[in-house]
Write an enzyme that holds these catalytic residues in place. Structure first.
Site, PDB file in Angstrom:
ATOM      1  N   ASN A  91       0.823  -1.203   0.000  1.00 49.60           N
ATOM      2  CA  ASN A  91       0.000   0.000   0.000  1.00 49.60           C
ATOM      3  C   ASN A  91       0.861   1.258   0.000  1.00 49.60           C
ATOM      4  OD1 ASN A  91      -1.920   1.976   0.260  1.00 49.60           O
ATOM      5  ND2 ASN A  91      -2.871   1.157   2.091  1.00 49.60           N
ATOM      6  N   ASP A  92       1.537   1.500   1.095  1.00 52.75           N
ATOM      7  CA  ASP A  92       2.286   2.753   1.231  1.00 52.75           C
ATOM      8  C   ASP A  92       3.305   2.947   0.115  1.00 52.75           C
ATOM      9  OD1 ASP A  92       0.900   3.251   3.597  1.00 52.75           O
ATOM     10  OD2 ASP A  92       2.389   2.197   4.812  1.00 52.75           O
TER      11      ASP A  92
END
Length: 494
Positions: free
Chosen positions: A417-418
């Site tokens: 995600n990040d």
């Protein structure tokens, strides 16, 4: 330092010069260097580990032969080989049990825990040397500790205590016992600078006055600053924290090596400290962070809190299935797979490799893109992919593959995600702002495997990629999704 002094250091200054010990420590040091060289690449990591184990065995055996038995102050008692072997045996049993039981997803926590033990060991050695300096050969007949030894002792206990308390906080954050969000103390920078200044000043004063209050105050303040430096750091930056604490543990060991007069500890500590610092610097560059800010603490956080933890906006997104994903990838020419911590949690690396093998049979060009801080420690994804026998030549680092996303037909993101979040480029209030990301948004189609739309990444930031027109969200357990895609590819007749 002349050769006589070097040989004397090899024996800890407690006996006759032993040239064989000096040669053995030299061989161990060379093996440690070869180990670091081997660990720099997945292809040579196993041989690097073997070099390290052989080197450590040589160093430990040499130390036992040259330093045992140890006579305590006044000759009242001795510590013999039996007691030491019992202690080594207990530690070995604990290590073997942990190594067999620990899951790869918990490896970052384990590394942080081991760092804390190294720091605590340095504190214990420094405390023992302070309480009984004659046994360590660092004091005159009146019990006055040599000035040089006081400097070494002060540095060792300060770095060791910081390593211990900082590693404990890192462990609690990584293990979920403490929130991964930054914890901000009012006036934390002033508190940190004041505490560090006090430690430095007291260490300097310790060279003139070895009173117990000076020694134990340095110890207490060092434990405190370790906590203060790590609690403001957010989860997105935790891989750098683990790397930096690794460096601290090395310097703590090196400082204690000087106190003990043990060449092997000095060499090993210096190698671990310098390599950890270099790795931290490389990771800081990869994340667009300041190296000085890493050391100062709180580098991954802002007092405003940024976007982390805020309420999520309800936005339209496109759901998909394993069959949809199988069809799109089987029709593609180039597929780039982006693994993340979600893959590690689900232990999906073997299913992912099977999926890639199926695609390659159909003539699809498959590559893996690894972000430097994907997962929760450096090299986390590389280790998992190597465990699943993914060919090394298919795995590429961010700087080598980022330009290829624009030509990719499909970017298959599994549990990351990040490291794919465009907020790192566009949102200055985001806790990940400035961190280079994998540009999956440039691919023609993005398949994003995620457990649910309700969660966010470790940094607590929603990802705009979820809501792009070319993105299809594949919700569910990462391993089950990969298995279902493999079944769909096998049964589709492609």
């Amino acid at each position: 330092m002349d050769i006589q002094a070097i040989l004397s250091a090899a024996t800890g200054g407690h006996g006759a010069v032993n040239p064989y010990a000096a040669i053995a420590y030299l061989v161990a040091g060379i093996l440690f260097i070869l180990a670091l060289r081997g660990l720099s690449s997945p292809e040579t990591a196993q041989s690097g580990n073997r070099f390290g184990m052989i080197g450590m065995t040589i160093a430990v055996v040499t130390t036992l032969l040259t330093h045992v038995p140890v006579t305590l102050e006044g000759g009242l008692d001795t510590i013999g080989l039996g007691e030491i072997l019992i202690a080594i045996g207990i530690g070995a049993v604990i290590g073997i049990v942990m190594a067999r039981r620990i899951a790869m997803t918990a490896m970052p926590q384990l590394v942080a825990a081991f760092h804390s033990l190294v720091g605590l060991a340095a504190v214990a050695v420094a405390a023992a040397a302070y309480l009984n300096p004659l046994a360590f050969g660092i004091a005159d007949a009146a019990g006055q500790i040599h000035v040089v030894s006081r400097v070494e002792m002060g540095l060792g206990i300060a770095i060791g205590a910081i390593t211990f308390s900082g590693s404990v906080i890192a462990f609690l954050k990584l293990n979920g016992n403490m929130s991964g969000s930054p914890i901000m103390l009012p006036g934390r920078h002033i508190i940190n600078l004041g505490t560090l200044a006090a430690i430095i000043a007291l260490t300097a004063y310790f060279t003139q006055d070895q009173s117990p209050w000076v020694f134990w105050t340095i110890t207490g303040l060092s434990f405190a600053i370790g906590f203060l430096l790590i609690i403001p750091i957010g989860g997105a930056d935790m891989p750098v924290v683990v790397s930096m604490l690794n460096s601290y543990s090395g310097w703590a060991a090196a400082a204690m090596g000087f106190t003990l007069g043990n060449t092997a500890m000095i060499i090993t500590g210096a190698l671990v400290g310098s390599s950890g610092a270099i790795l931290s610097y490389i990771m800081c560059r990869a994340m667009n962070r300041s190296f000085i800010s890493v050391i100062a603490g709180g580098f991954g956080a802002d007092d405003s809190g940024g976007a982390a933890g805020g309420s999520k906006e309800q936005r339209p997104w496109k759901p998909g299935s394993a069959e949809d994903a199988a069809f799109l990838m089987s029709q593609a020419e180039n597929v780039i797979i982006v693994p993340g911590y979600g893959m590690a949690v689900a232990q999906a690396q073997h299913a992912l490799r099977e999926m890639a093998d199926q695609l390659k049979k159909e003539g699809v060009n498959v590559k893996y893109a690894i972000h430097p801080v994907a997962g929760r420690m450096p090299g986390h994804m590389n280790v998992l992919l190597a465990e699943a026998n993914v060919p090394y030549d298919e795995v590429f680092e961010l700087e080598d593959i980022n330009g290829e996303f624009a030509q990719a037909d499909v970017a298959f993101v599994i549990g990351a995600n990040d490291v794919t979040n465009p907020a790192a480029k566009t949102d200055k209030s985001s806790p990940i702002y400035g961190m280079p990301i994998l540009d999956v948004a440039n691919a023609k189609t993005v398949l994003f495997v995620k457990r649910s739309m309700g969660g966010v990444g470790y940094a607590g930031v929603d990802n705009d990629v979820f809501y792009m027109d070319q993105t299809m969200m594949l919700l569910g357990d990462a391993k089950k999704m990969a298995d279902d895609i493999v079944k769909a590819l096998s049964g589709s007749g492609h």
